[in-house]
Design a protein around this motif. Structure first.
Motif, PDB file in Angstrom:
ATOM      1  N   ALA A  18       0.834  -1.200   0.000  1.00  0.00           N
ATOM      2  CA  ALA A  18       0.000   0.000   0.000  1.00  0.00           C
ATOM      3  C   ALA A  18       0.867   1.248   0.000  1.00  0.00           C
ATOM      4  CB  ALA A  18      -0.923  -0.014   1.209  1.00  0.00           C
ATOM      5  N   LEU A  19       1.934   1.228   0.800  1.00  0.00           N
ATOM      6  CA  LEU A  19       2.810   2.400   0.869  1.00  0.00           C
ATOM      7  C   LEU A  19       3.495   2.638  -0.478  1.00  0.00           C
ATOM      8  CD1 LEU A  19       4.359   1.981   4.429  1.00  0.00           C
ATOM      9  CD2 LEU A  19       2.571   3.550   3.671  1.00  0.00           C
ATOM     10  N   VAL A  20       3.912   1.552  -1.125  1.00  0.00           N
ATOM     11  CA  VAL A  20       4.537   1.711  -2.439  1.00  0.00           C
ATOM     12  C   VAL A  20       3.530   2.291  -3.431  1.00  0.00           C
ATOM     13  CG1 VAL A  20       5.533   0.464  -4.386  1.00  0.00           C
ATOM     14  CG2 VAL A  20       6.238  -0.093  -2.060  1.00  0.00           C
ATOM     15  N   MET A  21       2.287   1.817  -3.314  1.00  0.00           N
ATOM     16  CA  MET A  21       1.280   2.283  -4.264  1.00  0.00           C
ATOM     17  C   MET A  21       0.956   3.759  -4.103  1.00  0.00           C
ATOM     18  SD  MET A  21      -1.264  -0.957  -4.564  1.00  0.00           S
ATOM     19  CE  MET A  21      -2.567  -0.026  -5.323  1.00  0.00           C
ATOM     20  N   VAL A  22       1.217   4.303  -2.897  1.00  0.00           N
ATOM     21  CA  VAL A  22       1.007   5.739  -2.708  1.00  0.00           C
ATOM     22  C   VAL A  22       1.841   6.513  -3.719  1.00  0.00           C
ATOM     23  CG1 VAL A  22       1.370   7.646  -1.091  1.00  0.00           C
ATOM     24  CG2 VAL A  22       0.394   5.505  -0.289  1.00  0.00           C
ATOM     25  N   LEU A  23       3.004   5.931  -4.086  1.00  0.00           N
ATOM     26  CA  LEU A  23       3.921   6.655  -4.978  1.00  0.00           C
ATOM     27  C   LEU A  23       3.522   6.568  -6.443  1.00  0.00           C
ATOM     28  CD1 LEU A  23       7.228   5.438  -3.288  1.00  0.00           C
ATOM     29  CD2 LEU A  23       5.960   7.553  -2.864  1.00  0.00           C
ATOM     30  N   ILE A  24       2.654   5.623  -6.782  1.00  0.00           N
ATOM     31  CA  ILE A  24       2.264   5.476  -8.187  1.00  0.00           C
ATOM     32  C   ILE A  24       1.256   6.572  -8.542  1.00  0.00           C
ATOM     33  CG2 ILE A  24       1.229   3.924  -9.894  1.00  0.00           C
ATOM     34  CD1 ILE A  24       2.084   1.579  -8.174  1.00  0.00           C
ATOM     35  N   PRO A  25       1.471   7.276  -9.640  1.00  0.00           N
ATOM     36  CA  PRO A  25       0.523   8.339 -10.016  1.00  0.00           C
ATOM     37  C   PRO A  25      -0.878   7.779 -10.219  1.00  0.00           C
ATOM     38  CG  PRO A  25       2.464   8.384 -11.412  1.00  0.00           C
ATOM     39  CD  PRO A  25       2.588   7.184 -10.574  1.00  0.00           C
ATOM     40  N   TRP A  28      -2.380   6.124 -13.583  1.00  0.00           N
ATOM     41  CA  TRP A  28      -1.951   4.817 -14.071  1.00  0.00           C
ATOM     42  C   TRP A  28      -2.813   3.729 -13.426  1.00  0.00           C
ATOM     43  CZ3 TRP A  28       4.157   5.154 -13.795  1.00  0.00           C
ATOM     44  CH2 TRP A  28       4.558   6.203 -14.606  1.00  0.00           C
ATOM     45  N   GLU A  29      -4.070   3.709 -13.803  1.00  0.00           N
ATOM     46  CA  GLU A  29      -5.001   2.840 -13.099  1.00  0.00           C
ATOM     47  C   GLU A  29      -4.716   1.361 -13.327  1.00  0.00           C
ATOM     48  OE1 GLU A  29      -8.920   4.148 -14.038  1.00  0.00           O
ATOM     49  OE2 GLU A  29      -8.636   6.040 -12.980  1.00  0.00           O
ATOM     50  N   ALA A  30      -4.324   1.021 -14.546  1.00  0.00           N
ATOM     51  CA  ALA A  30      -4.054  -0.391 -14.837  1.00  0.00           C
ATOM     52  C   ALA A  30      -2.909  -0.896 -13.974  1.00  0.00           C
ATOM     53  CB  ALA A  30      -3.719  -0.555 -16.309  1.00  0.00           C
ATOM     54  N   LEU A  31      -1.881  -0.067 -13.828  1.00  0.00           N
ATOM     55  CA  LEU A  31      -0.734  -0.477 -13.023  1.00  0.00           C
ATOM     56  C   LEU A  31      -1.144  -0.640 -11.560  1.00  0.00           C
ATOM     57  CD1 LEU A  31       2.286  -1.027 -12.860  1.00  0.00           C
ATOM     58  CD2 LEU A  31       2.624   1.389 -12.367  1.00  0.00           C
ATOM     59  N   LEU A  32      -2.006   0.274 -11.095  1.00  0.00           N
ATOM     60  CA  LEU A  32      -2.447   0.195  -9.703  1.00  0.00           C
ATOM     61  C   LEU A  32      -3.194  -1.108  -9.437  1.00  0.00           C
ATOM     62  CD1 LEU A  32      -3.541   3.896  -9.335  1.00  0.00           C
ATOM     63  CD2 LEU A  32      -1.891   2.764  -7.861  1.00  0.00           C
ATOM     64  N   ARG A  33      -4.094  -1.459 -10.369  1.00  0.00           N
ATOM     65  CA  ARG A  33      -4.839  -2.711 -10.211  1.00  0.00           C
ATOM     66  C   ARG A  33      -3.892  -3.900 -10.177  1.00  0.00           C
ATOM     67  NH1 ARG A  33      -8.174  -0.635 -14.415  1.00  0.00           N
ATOM     68  NH2 ARG A  33      -9.974   0.385 -13.481  1.00  0.00           N
ATOM     69  N   LEU A  34      -2.977  -3.867 -11.141  1.00  0.00           N
ATOM     70  CA  LEU A  34      -2.048  -4.979 -11.254  1.00  0.00           C
ATOM     71  C   LEU A  34      -1.193  -5.089  -9.989  1.00  0.00           C
ATOM     72  CD1 LEU A  34      -1.402  -7.036 -13.425  1.00  0.00           C
ATOM     73  CD2 LEU A  34       0.581  -5.641 -14.025  1.00  0.00           C
ATOM     74  N   PRO A 112      -6.925   5.376  -4.244  1.00  0.00           N
ATOM     75  CA  PRO A 112      -7.234   5.185  -2.815  1.00  0.00           C
ATOM     76  C   PRO A 112      -7.978   3.892  -2.540  1.00  0.00           C
ATOM     77  CG  PRO A 112      -8.441   7.062  -3.730  1.00  0.00           C
ATOM     78  CD  PRO A 112      -7.449   6.642  -4.756  1.00  0.00           C
ATOM     79  N   TYR A 113      -8.773   3.440  -3.499  1.00  0.00           N
ATOM     80  CA  TYR A 113      -9.535   2.210  -3.288  1.00  0.00           C
ATOM     81  C   TYR A 113      -8.614   1.035  -2.997  1.00  0.00           C
ATOM     82  CZ  TYR A 113     -12.714  -1.654  -4.248  1.00  0.00           C
ATOM     83  OH  TYR A 113     -13.457  -2.797  -4.161  1.00  0.00           O
ATOM     84  N   PHE A 114      -7.627   0.838  -3.873  1.00  0.00           N
ATOM     85  CA  PHE A 114      -6.776  -0.334  -3.690  1.00  0.00           C
ATOM     86  C   PHE A 114      -5.838  -0.163  -2.507  1.00  0.00           C
ATOM     87  CE2 PHE A 114      -8.128  -1.136  -8.064  1.00  0.00           C
ATOM     88  CZ  PHE A 114      -8.551  -2.439  -7.905  1.00  0.00           C
ATOM     89  N   ILE A 115      -5.429   1.075  -2.255  1.00  0.00           N
ATOM     90  CA  ILE A 115      -4.585   1.295  -1.081  1.00  0.00           C
ATOM     91  C   ILE A 115      -5.353   0.928   0.188  1.00  0.00           C
ATOM     92  CG2 ILE A 115      -3.486   3.094   0.288  1.00  0.00           C
ATOM     93  CD1 ILE A 115      -2.606   4.389  -2.307  1.00  0.00           C
ATOM     94  N   LEU A 116      -6.613   1.332   0.223  1.00  0.00           N
ATOM     95  CA  LEU A 116      -7.418   1.020   1.409  1.00  0.00           C
ATOM     96  C   LEU A 116      -7.636  -0.482   1.547  1.00  0.00           C
ATOM     97  CD1 LEU A 116     -10.061   3.876   1.301  1.00  0.00           C
ATOM     98  CD2 LEU A 116      -8.358   3.493   3.058  1.00  0.00           C
ATOM     99  N   LEU A 117      -7.865  -1.164   0.430  1.00  0.00           N
ATOM    100  CA  LEU A 117      -8.066  -2.617   0.514  1.00  0.00           C
ATOM    101  C   LEU A 117      -6.828  -3.303   1.075  1.00  0.00           C
ATOM    102  CD1 LEU A 117      -9.942  -4.077  -2.593  1.00  0.00           C
ATOM    103  CD2 LEU A 117     -10.574  -4.218  -0.199  1.00  0.00           C
ATOM    104  N   LEU A 118      -5.657  -2.865   0.622  1.00  0.00           N
ATOM    105  CA  LEU A 118      -4.434  -3.503   1.107  1.00  0.00           C
ATOM    106  C   LEU A 118      -4.217  -3.191   2.593  1.00  0.00           C
ATOM    107  CD1 LEU A 118      -1.934  -3.043  -1.849  1.00  0.00           C
ATOM    108  CD2 LEU A 118      -3.236  -5.041  -1.188  1.00  0.00           C
TER     109      LEU A 118
END
Lengths: 507, 507
Positions: A18-25, A28-34, A112-118
């Motif tokens: 989740a912390l790493v994903m905070v850094l992803i813009p 880039w939704e596909a990358l976030l999902r992946l 934020p959705y995926f960050i919260l799930l993680l």
């Protein structure tokens, strides 16, 4: 095999992700999902390490990590796993990638959705693996915040109301637990030892019966809300119905289990005398819950709400099993926790799949879907049958053990509980019939897309597990039983120790 | 004939206060000499220098333990801890204030000078070992704050709230003075500690320790009046009426400063007075403080629920927090003192951060302070919304924020002292309090913003303050050990006798 601290790895992988994903813009939704999928899958793999290193046949805690955290207050970072928590951890890590996959349809505020799930995953895993009361409470509450946002921001309809209700019910309950924890903490102060939050030292703290009852009720306030036991269940239908699919799955499959888990791990283990004394009352509540949940489920016209109320009924069986006071009941209850997680989790995923296709959850809007989406219908049938406890599928073993144990200890009390199973068959099959069979009355239902690749990936492992536990529950039960035995012994053998402290002197 | 010995003047105890007074004067003079300039950057720089120097002086006496200036000033860990915290609060206030003043075209050297004077008074409050000094300190910071509250010279609300604050403040000071007079009547001195010989060097502590059988009736009466005077400053019910008005009318950075600083200074005096000096009279003052604490927690959190102005809401929340901290005063043990210090330090940071966000969001002339103004803040300004959420969660006491650990230690101290029932009320009111913090979060995340999203100019200094306080709020939540250790070292002046037998009121 024990070289790697698999448990702690499992625990913190999602948070780190989740912390790493905070850094992803965020565009880039596909990358976030992946990334979310990769992280949760890696977490599942790490948890397989926990499972592989788990030694069945021993009751105590395994794979314990112990670090000092806030020594001034006797707070440590202590994690471990036993037969009660093992399957809860596995359930969480197993369902999480599926939740990520079902969330592929989330289009707004993806980051934020995926960050919260993680974050939620780390919180849930922490609840099941903490052996320090402070750490446990931190995780317990940490679950609340992401779930609040998941319901509130990505939910349906009355999401704000549902999120608020969920948060306040749970928080009010857990604050009473905090008070009990603090009391227990100071009561644990021996003549020489400093007070501690270490779970293993707190078990067996001598307490007078009236203190036990008060503290038990403090914990119970928190867990009974979470399970939920009637009449503290009113947050559940709202939260489950309005949450996004992944949120509903996590609520039903894992968050409710946190309550049942807490009752076993803390309620019974800390206060066996109080638990034994109050068991009939709790069992009565559980049976009321079984019947009430089932009856209300029958009259629902919203599929999701129906599944939500079925959880109230199913969790009644779990609590019933935990408090009847036999090993069979305890093992059955724990197994039923796992089963309900799989079945109801799958049901919510399927309802989500229906919703994605038709954007409605009203039963009357469906009908004859078996013709347009035969695979979905088939899977749905298997899951429905597992949920209502058909022999050969997972639901049967747990409920059967619980009912058997209830009969042995409480005799005729088993009759109303058994009715719950009959009612489950009614509401589930009736709903199934109305959704999938009959003539296609609404044109929109005629040409629906059946399962896509993503959905096959989600449901094949789920159904495989549902069948596996039903056909051959032994590997699951043999890991549960030693711990269940130990807890039942605590519940039955402990008696008020002569050297007790009254309310006034302690702590 | 006794020989004449010139009195030894030791100034280490008041070096921070002197530094601040001198910097305030220099600041005013320099401003006059340099005259009008478009950008008077040197004002905040000088204020910063003064505060840093004062904090450094306070830190340099860490570990000292003595009385100075004829027993009027205490030089101990407790004072150092409070002074360092206050210097930090002052710094944050100056920085946020600078951006605020520039935006609203209010910048004047008086602002900085008054903040420095107020911090000096607050510091003196923490070090005062004589009631007269305590009164002087109280008046010093109060008068500075009366002016600061009225600093929005064009705003009627600002003027009105300053007037209310001033009138009620003067009223409460009179009670405080009466308490001092009665103390003098009872003890023959206003010194807190007094010398070894109670006849030639009288003091409250030595009076109580050497003549335990003496008639303490007058001193108890005096205690009651002192509670009124100090209760006003911490905004305890029923002396809280000024708080919402003053908080609403004052410039937001000053509101934050009042919430953080005034509370800390007044609580420092309360802790020194009640938990150390008047410790042996605890059976007498405890019932009164318990009544105040219970009323404060209930009124503060219940009335906050119905507010729709964020500054008034936070004002009532600060009242509720005064009640929570009072539970630590009631505990009157080491854990209580260190817990209160920890709580006040972390509460101060969170509330300063929250008001920094408020002062940014409120915009020009603080037009946007209604809760409705926070609708959809997350979508327009995610960073501000996330920061404010963090502060609110900390105020609500959700793990892993510093506010949670503060609540834990404060409530824990009261449980240890067998006041679990007071904590039970604290727990219930915390749940109520969570509701109104959630209300703000609902606005920010779950509702769409109304109309056009106006761009918010966020000054670099304000952004820095928000970042610092946010990091501190999380940091002290995850790793509370160092700050807690410092707070525990700071209780070294306090040597309450071990609790013997049952606590006065029982559990």
């Amino acid at each position: 095999m024990n070289d790697l601290p698999f448990l702690d790895l499992t625990l913190f992988l999602p948070l780190v992700g989740a912390l790493v994903m905070v850094l992803i813009p965020k565009r880039w939704e596909a990358l976030l999902r992946l990334a979310a999928l990769v992280v949760t899958t890696a977490t599942f793999v790490a948890s397989l390490g926990v499972l592989a290193s788990f030694e069945s046949g021993t009751p105590g805690f395994q794979q314990v990590t112990e670090l000092s955290w806030i020594p001034e207050w006797g707070i440590g970072y202590i994690t471990g796993v036993d037969g009660v928590s093992l399957w809860m951890i596995m359930l969480t890590t197993f369902l999480m990638p599926l939740c990520i996959l079902t969330s592929w349809t989330i289009k707004t505020q993806v980051k934020p959705y995926f960050i919260l799930l993680l974050t939620l995953e780390t919180g849930m895993l922490g609840v099941f693996s903490s052996l320090d009361m402070f750490l446990f409470y931190v995780f317990w509450e940490a679950v609340l915040v992401p779930m609040y946002f998941l319901i509130g921001m990505w939910g349906h309809g009355r999401r704000v109301y549902a999120a608020m209700k969920f948060f306040l019910f749970t928080l009010a309950g857990s604050l009473f637990m905090l008070l009990s924890i603090l009391y227990l903490y100071f009561a644990s102060q021996g003549s020489a030892a400093a007070p501690t939050f270490d779970y293993r030292s707190l078990v067996g703290t001598p307490l007078a019966l009236e203190v036990q009852i008060l503290l038990f009720l403090g914990f119970f306030a928190s867990f009974a809300v979470k399970v939920p036991l009637v009449p503290l269940h009113t947050w559940l239908p709202d939260a489950h119905t309005e949450a996004p699919t992944a949120g509903s799955v996590m609520l039903a499959a894992v968050l409710l289990k946190m309550g049942a888990y807490g009752l076993i791990r803390f309620g019974i283990a800390f206060f066996p005398d109080a638990a034994r004394l109050l068991a009939p009352a709790i069992i009565a509540l559980a049976i009321v819950g079984i019947l009430y949940g089932a009856l209300i489920a029958i009259v629902q016209h919203d599929v999701k709400r129906l599944v939500a109320y079925s959880s109230v009924a199913h969790l009644g069986f779990v609590v019933l099993g935990l408090f009847v006071g036999t090993i069979q009941g305890m093992s059955g209850g724990i197994l039923q926790m796992l089963n309900h997680g799989l079945s109801t989790g799958a049901l919510f995923l399927l309802v989500g799949a229906l919703y994605d296709r038709r954007h409605t959850r009203e039963i009357s809007e469906f009908g004859g879907l078996a013709r347009s989406v035969p695979v979905l219908a088939g899977i749905f049938l298997i899951v429905v049958l597992s949920s209502l406890g058909l022999p050969g599928l997972n639901g049967f073993a747990g409920e059967f053990l619980v009912l058997l144990a209830t009969y042995q200890s409480y005799g005729w009390w088993v009759i109303p509980a058994t009715f719950g199973i009959v009612l489950a068959a009614i509401y589930l099959l009736w709903a199934y019939q109305r959704v999938f069979h009959g003539a296609v009355s609404i044109e929109a239902n005629r040409n629906l897309e059946d399962f896509r690749m993503r959905e096959y990936v989600m449901f094949v492992p789920l159904v495989a597990l549902i069948v596996a536990i039903g056909v051959y529950p032994k590997p699951f039960l043999e890991r549960i039983e030693p711990s269940a035995k130990q807890i039942v012994r605590q519940l039955n053998d402990a008696s008020v120790i002569p050297e007790t402290r009254g309310l006034a002197e302690a702590p | 004939m006794p020989e004449f010995t010139p009195p030894q003047v030791q100034l280490a105890g008041v070096a921070p206060e002197i530094t601040l007074l001198v910097s305030a004067l220099i600041l005013l003079i320099v401003d006059t000499l340099i005259g009008e300039r478009p950008n008077r950057w040197f004002l905040p720089v000088m204020a910063t220098a003064g505060l840093v120097l004062a904090g450094a002086f306070a830190a340099s006496t860490w570990g000292d333990n003595e009385l100075q200036l004829s027993g009027a000033i205490a030089l101990d860990g407790f004072a150092s801890f409070v002074k360092i915290s206050l210097a930090v609060f002052g710094l944050l206030t100056v920085w946020v204030g600078r951006d605020y003043l520039v935006r609203d075209a209010l910048e004047d050297s008086e602002f900085y000078a008054l903040v420095l004077l107020a911090v000096a008074g607050m510091m003196l409050m923490a070090a005062a070992a004589d009631l007269i000094i305590m009164f002087l300190a109280l008046e010093t910071f109060s008068i500075a704050l009366y002016v600061l509250v009225a600093f929005k010279s064009g705003s009627l609300t600002s003027q009105e709230s300053a007037m209310k604050y001033f009138l009620l403040g003067a009223f409460s000071s009179a009670f405080f003075l009466l308490g001092i007079a009665l103390t003098y009547g009872a003890v023959g001195s206003t010194a807190l500690y007094g010398g070894r010989d109670p006849v030639s060097e009288p003091g409250i502590a030595s009076f109580l320790s050497t003549s335990p059988t003496a008639n303490t009736g007058l001193l108890v009466l005096a205690t009651g009046f002192l509670i009124i005077g100090l209760g006003f400053k911490i905004a305890a019910v029923p002396f809280h009426a000024w708080t919402p008005d003053a908080y609403q009318g004052a410039p937001s950075p000053i509101t934050g400063f009042m919430a953080a600083g005034t509370k800390f200074a007044a609580f420092a005096a309360i802790l020194r007075l009640f938990d150390a000096t008047l410790f042996s009279l605890r059976a007498e003052w405890r019932p009164l403080v318990i009544a105040i604490a219970v009323a404060t927690m209930i009124i503060g959190s219940v009335l906050a629920v119905v507010q729709d102005d964020i500054k008034r809401l936070l004002a009532y929340s600060s009242i509720a927090h005064a009640g929570f901290i009072l539970t630590a005063v009631i505990a009157a043990n080491d854990r209580g003192v260190s817990g209160a210090l920890f709580y006040l330090a972390t509460y101060g940071l969170a509330v300063l951060g929250a008001f920094a966000v408020v002062s940014v969001v409120s915009g020009q002339d603080e037009a946007r302070v209604r809760l409705a103004g926070y609708k959809g803040l997350f979508f327009d300004h995610p960073a501000l919304a996330v920061a404010l959420t963090l502060f609110l969660l900390s105020l609500a006491g959700v793990p892993v924020t510093a506010g949670f650990f503060g609540k834990l230690v404060v409530f824990g101290a009261a449980v240890q002292a067998s006041y679990s029932w007071v904590v039970a009320i604290g727990v219930i009111t915390s749940a109520i309090a969570a509701f109104f913090y959630l209300k703000i979060m609902v606005r920010m995340y779950l509702e769409e913003s109304e109309g056009e999203s106006s761009p918010l100019p966020i000054g670099r200094l304000a952004a820095g303050v928000i970042a610092i306080t946010a990091v501190a709020t999380i940091g002290f939540g995850v790793v509370p050990g160092p700050l807690l250790r410092a707070a525990e070292d700071a209780t070294m002046f306090f040597q309450p006798a071990p609790e013997t037998g049952q606590a006065p009121l029982g559990g």
